[in-house]
Scaffold this motif. Structure first.
Motif, mmCIF file in Angstrom:
data_model
loop_
_atom_site.group_PDB
_atom_site.id
_atom_site.type_symbol
_atom_site.label_atom_id
_atom_site.label_comp_id
_atom_site.label_asym_id
_atom_site.label_seq_id
_atom_site.Cartn_x
_atom_site.Cartn_y
_atom_site.Cartn_z
ATOM 1 N N ALA A 251 -18.045 -44.500 58.281
ATOM 2 C CA ALA A 251 -19.295 -45.041 57.736
ATOM 3 C C ALA A 251 -19.223 -45.163 56.219
ATOM 4 C CB ALA A 251 -20.473 -44.156 58.144
ATOM 5 N N GLU A 252 -18.628 -44.169 55.551
ATOM 6 C CA GLU A 252 -18.501 -44.261 54.093
ATOM 7 C C GLU A 252 -17.546 -45.390 53.701
ATOM 8 O OE1 GLU A 252 -17.333 -41.660 50.127
ATOM 9 O OE2 GLU A 252 -17.995 -40.599 51.936
ATOM 10 N N ALA B 241 -16.126 -45.670 45.668
ATOM 11 C CA ALA B 241 -15.645 -44.342 46.042
ATOM 12 C C ALA B 241 -15.034 -43.578 44.878
ATOM 13 C CB ALA B 241 -14.629 -44.451 47.179
ATOM 14 N N ASP C 28 -18.385 -40.041 60.000
ATOM 15 C CA ASP C 28 -18.873 -40.059 58.613
ATOM 16 C C ASP C 28 -17.877 -40.743 57.684
ATOM 17 O OD1 ASP C 28 -21.095 -38.731 59.486
ATOM 18 O OD2 ASP C 28 -20.465 -36.758 58.765
ATOM 19 N N TYR C 29 -16.619 -40.498 57.924
ATOM 20 C CA TYR C 29 -15.551 -41.125 57.132
ATOM 21 C C TYR C 29 -15.585 -42.640 57.267
ATOM 22 C CZ TYR C 29 -10.611 -42.488 56.281
ATOM 23 O OH TYR C 29 -9.452 -43.088 55.866
ATOM 24 N N ALA D 167 -19.564 -48.536 53.885
ATOM 25 C CA ALA D 167 -20.497 -48.628 52.758
ATOM 26 C C ALA D 167 -19.759 -48.988 51.473
ATOM 27 C CB ALA D 167 -21.250 -47.311 52.603
ATOM 28 N N ALA D 168 -18.597 -48.394 51.263
ATOM 29 C CA ALA D 168 -17.826 -48.673 50.047
ATOM 30 C C ALA D 168 -17.361 -50.119 50.025
ATOM 31 C CB ALA D 168 -16.633 -47.724 49.951
ATOM 32 N N VAL E 128 -11.725 -42.748 49.572
ATOM 33 C CA VAL E 128 -12.655 -42.224 50.570
ATOM 34 C C VAL E 128 -11.982 -41.129 51.391
ATOM 35 C CG1 VAL E 128 -14.003 -42.794 52.633
ATOM 36 C CG2 VAL E 128 -14.024 -44.338 50.662
ATOM 37 N N ARG F 30 -12.033 -37.862 49.566
ATOM 38 C CA ARG F 30 -13.392 -37.304 49.504
ATOM 39 C C ARG F 30 -13.748 -36.579 50.797
ATOM 40 N NH1 ARG F 30 -16.854 -39.793 45.608
ATOM 41 N NH2 ARG F 30 -18.609 -39.931 47.051
ATOM 42 N N HIS F 31 -13.049 -36.889 51.872
ATOM 43 C CA HIS F 31 -13.319 -36.255 53.165
ATOM 44 C C HIS F 31 -12.237 -35.251 53.552
ATOM 45 C CE1 HIS F 31 -16.822 -38.602 54.724
ATOM 46 N NE2 HIS F 31 -16.447 -39.389 53.727
ATOM 47 N N THR G 28 -9.450 -48.187 47.986
ATOM 48 C CA THR G 28 -10.716 -47.656 48.492
ATOM 49 C C THR G 28 -10.484 -46.670 49.626
ATOM 50 O OG1 THR G 28 -11.779 -49.751 47.899
ATOM 51 C CG2 THR G 28 -12.948 -48.324 49.459
#
Length: 467
Positions: free
Chosen positions: A189-190, A105, A186-187, A193-194, A240, A243-244, A236
């Motif tokens: 899910a990211e 991230a 979306d948050y 993924a991170a 993240v 970023r949101h 992390t």
């Protein structure tokens, strides 16, 4: 893999070559800088960063850092002990190359935890990561016991656009509700993924009880790696979140009222790759050593709270009937008990059985928390301590006479009470050593002074975005 040997000036055998290879790999992956991270006595993650091309030099000779941070408070004020807190001296930060991770991230960055040693190449007595490595190594040498650990991470997600330092929940759905996860789909899910990109083994992620609150649980590791992972997971989540357009708070109490953020610790003792919390002839299939270990943790809990609940804000969270574990008691799968015995599902007990320690939050330095919990448990093993009668239900329902008869006592209700208990606990202080133990006391007293005269809401606001 965690490096369990102490750093040495010039590097351990193979460090220079390994660091050079890592630098080349980082360059190929577009990484420009490496974050060198540790956690101070107040529970704040402190960092320095080096260019990726200088990783080999950092592995061989370390990076300079003042020892004054051992007595920093959460608000960056400085207190002192007889040996710490002055502007004198220097330490060297040595990255653990085995724990280096490219940050998913934060494009262009990698991260590694560090041990701190003196300019002369000796262990720094104030380094909590080094102390935990020592405690774990001594347990294996003296008792033949190793450990698996994990730290739950709860956080409140707020709107970054909220005025000032106020908290406005970024999700309005109910606790554990699907609505909340949809709102921040979306948050979340990211985040998943991170974590996966960074090799973080996630067991579950879900909406929690408080407003805008989530929790992530990760797989168990050796205690040093588990503490490292706790720090990485929070880094992390912060990245993240930003970023949101969100803001993450790991403070024990984002607001003065209601349920706070915990950092429950899961811990199991092993010998010869066999889980001592399963397959035994004691209660709930514990072995005699596992039961004594749990008894040791339980006996030291009042003093442990100075380490596991180290902030004035911690005592806004440590309230009865909120699953925070505020009484000296244990129970089988009892979420109001301070020490919860988990046996795991049939067929998995050998892997899953463990202790959950509830009165822990994320203001705690995870290296200090795990080191003291292990030391407390080992004291129980060494003394063949016995567990009292277990409790069921909420211990807050017990009247004074029944609670006294069953040994159920309220844990400290203030940081001041916890400090006094810690000062009187010779075993915990000896486990940390005098320099680190005195730093714990000085920093906690400093935090108490920093909020003197503030009401609960002001205390919550003072620490809301510090952790």
């Amino acid at each position: 893999m965690t490096t369990h040997d102490d750093p040495v000036p010039g590097g351990r055998p193979g460090d220079a070559e390994r660091a050079a290879a890592l630098s080349a790999e980082l360059a190929e992956r577009g990484v420009h800088g490496v974050v060198l991270a540790y956690v101070d006595t107040a529970g704040i993650a402190r960092v320095k960063a080096v260019p990726a091309g200088k990783l080999a030099a950092a592995a061989a000779w370390g990076v300079g850092m003042s020892p004054v941070f051992d007595t920093f408070l959460a608000d960056d004020a400085i207190v002192s002990t007889d040996v710490l807190g002055s502007p004198d001296g220097d330490l060297r930060l040595y990255p653990d190359l085995g724990r280096l991770v490219v940050l998913a991230a934060q494009p262009g960055w990698a991260w590694a935890p560090v041990d701190r040693i003196t300019q002369e190449g000796d262990r720094h007595p104030g380094c909590s990561r080094t102390a935990l490595r020592r405690i774990v190594s001594d347990a294996a040498r003296v008792h033949g016991i190793t450990f698996r650990a994990a730290v739950e991470v709860e956080w409140a997600v707020g709107q970054a656009s909220a005025p000032g330092d106020s908290f406005v929940p970024a999700a309005l759905g109910p606790a554990y509700g699907a609505t909340r996860l949809v709102e921040l789909s979306d948050y979340a899910a990211e985040l998943m993924a991170a974590f996966a990109a960074q090799g973080v083994d996630v067991d579950q992620l879900h909406p929690e009880y408080a407003a805008g609150q989530f929790e992530v649980s990760t797989g168990s590791l050796d205690p040093v790696a588990a503490a490292d992972r706790s720090v990485l997971v929070r880094q992390t989540i912060r990245a993240v979140s930003l970023r949101h357009g969100l803001r993450a708070s790991f403070s024990p109490a984002v607001r003065a009222e209601g349920v706070g953020n915990g950092g429950h610790v899961h811990l199991s003792a092993w010998r010869d790759r066999v889980n001592l919390h399963a397959g035994g002839d004691r209660r709930y299939a514990m072995t005699a050593e596992a039961e004594a270990f749990a008894a040791g943790v339980l006996a030291h809990l009042p003093a442990l709270t100075a380490v596991t609940a180290p902030s004035p804000a911690s005592y806004l969270r440590l309230r009865p009937s909120q699953w925070a574990g505020v009484f000296t008691c244990w129970g089988h799968e009892t979420r109001e008990a301070a020490v919860r015995v988990i046996t795991g599902a049939p067929g998995r007990a050998g892997r899953a059985a463990n202790l959950e320690v509830k009165p822990v939050d994320l203001a705690a330095n995870p290296y200090l928390a795990l080191g003291c919990l292990i030391s407390a448990g080992l004291h129980g093993v060494a003394s063949s301590a016995a567990l009292p009668e277990e409790i069921t239900g909420d211990p807050a329902r017990l009247d004074d006479a029944e609670a006294a008869a069953r040994g159920v006592r309220r844990l400290p209700t203030s940081l001041g009470e916890a400090v006094e208990a810690f000062r009187g606990d010779e075993e915990l202080r000896a486990a940390l050593g005098p320099v680190l133990a005195d730093a714990v006391t000085a920093v906690r007293l400093g935090e108490i002074e920093a909020v003197a005269g503030l009401d609960d809401e002001q205390v919550a606001a003072a620490y809301r975005w510090r952790y």
